[in-house]
Design a protein around this motif. Structure first.
Motif, PDB file in Angstrom:
ATOM      1  N   GLY A   1       3.184   3.481  -4.037  1.00  0.00           N
ATOM      2  CA  GLY A   1       3.030   4.732  -4.783  1.00  0.00           C
ATOM      3  C   GLY A   1       3.670   5.910  -4.070  1.00  0.00           C
ATOM      4  N   LYS A   2       3.475   5.978  -2.769  1.00  0.00           N
ATOM      5  CA  LYS A   2       4.056   7.069  -1.986  1.00  0.00           C
ATOM      6  C   LYS A   2       5.578   7.009  -2.028  1.00  0.00           C
ATOM      7  CE  LYS A   2       3.899   9.135   2.639  1.00  0.00           C
ATOM      8  NZ  LYS A   2       3.257   9.087   3.961  1.00  0.00           N
TER       9      LYS A   2
ATOM     10  N   ILE B   1       7.591   5.495  -4.259  1.00  0.00           N
ATOM     11  CA  ILE B   1       8.083   5.767  -5.621  1.00  0.00           C
ATOM     12  C   ILE B   1       8.040   7.264  -5.912  1.00  0.00           C
ATOM     13  CG2 ILE B   1       7.567   5.412  -8.074  1.00  0.00           C
ATOM     14  CD1 ILE B   1       6.603   2.516  -7.164  1.00  0.00           C
ATOM     15  N   GLY B   2       6.992   7.941  -5.477  1.00  0.00           N
ATOM     16  CA  GLY B   2       6.852   9.373  -5.693  1.00  0.00           C
ATOM     17  C   GLY B   2       7.888  10.219  -4.973  1.00  0.00           C
TER      18      GLY B   2
ATOM     19  N   ALA C   1       7.496  -4.314  -6.452  1.00  0.00           N
ATOM     20  CA  ALA C   1       7.084  -3.027  -7.040  1.00  0.00           C
ATOM     21  C   ALA C   1       8.265  -2.055  -7.103  1.00  0.00           C
ATOM     22  CB  ALA C   1       5.942  -2.421  -6.234  1.00  0.00           C
TER      23      ALA C   1
ATOM     24  N   GLU D   1       0.820  -1.214   0.000  1.00  0.00           N
ATOM     25  CA  GLU D   1       0.000   0.000   0.000  1.00  0.00           C
ATOM     26  C   GLU D   1       0.854   1.264   0.000  1.00  0.00           C
ATOM     27  OE1 GLU D   1       0.936  -1.136   4.120  1.00  0.00           O
ATOM     28  OE2 GLU D   1       0.031  -2.266   2.481  1.00  0.00           O
TER      29      GLU D   1
ATOM     30  N   GLU E   1      10.623  -0.453 -10.424  1.00  0.00           N
ATOM     31  CA  GLU E   1      10.846   0.979 -10.664  1.00  0.00           C
ATOM     32  C   GLU E   1      12.328   1.349 -10.535  1.00  0.00           C
ATOM     33  OE1 GLU E   1       8.598   3.292 -11.622  1.00  0.00           O
ATOM     34  OE2 GLU E   1       7.108   1.688 -11.746  1.00  0.00           O
TER      35      GLU E   1
END
Length: 185
Positions: free
Chosen positions: A104-105, A107-108, A125, A101, A129
């Motif tokens: 995304g945070k 990676i950003g 994940a 969960e 990346e």
């Protein structure tokens, strides 16, 4: 300057991920027989404190020997996954488990590497990346919170390597002249 060792020792019979090769460290030459000591190491590439190459979970991505050396060290910070604000553009080391969960945070925030108690799904994940992952780091609780430090976790240069044990450590800044981890304008 203070150095904090973040690595577990390697030894015969140490715990390994289910299905990974058992670790054996054997003395094969001794001072008495050869005038030196030599050990044979038998272990998997993801034994103990280790780094994962992008190819570990993604066919066709870079192996250890293809990843530039400078990717295996840099400014980092300990992160509590329950806190809302995490720093950008530095390695993130998580004390508590963090799962998919948070992908995304993370990676950003553009970290060069991430370590700590990561779920397999999150590792997959991040590696996809091209974010390097470290596993089985210890003593993260000895590192300062909300303060940058230098992290090093350099692997063996294994041709085609999917991972490697590392001697991971953090260097903490002190007040000595010439030692600074602060960003310059």
């Amino acid at each position: 300057m203070k150095i904090i060792d973040l690595s577990v020792p390697l030894y015969t019979g140490m715990p390994v991920f289910p299905g990974d090769p058992e670790v054996r460290v054997a003395v094969v030459q001794t001072y008495e027989t050869h005038a030196w000591e030599l050990r044979q190491l038998i272990l998997g590439s993801h034994t103990g404190t280790h780094v994962d190459a992008f190819s570990h979970m993604h066919a066709g991505l870079e192996t250890l020997d293809e990843i530039p050396l400078e990717r295996f060290f840099g400014r980092a910070r300990v992160v509590d996954p329950r806190q809302p604000d995490w720093p950008r553009d530095r390695g993130l080391l998580f004390i508590d488990e963090v799962g998919i969960e948070a992908a995304g945070k993370i990676i950003g925030l553009n970290p060069g590497f991430v370590g700590g108690n990561l779920t397999e799904e999150l590792e997959r994940a991040l590696l996809g990346e091209r974010i390097i992952t470290y596993t089985d780091l210890i003593h993260l609780d000895r590192l300062p919170k909300e303060t940058d430090f230098m992290f090093f976790g350099v692997p063996l240069k294994i041709k085609g390597g999917d991972g490697s044990p590392v001697r991971a450590f953090a260097i903490l800044e002190d007040e000595s002249p010439g030692i600074s981890l602060k960003e310059t304008p």
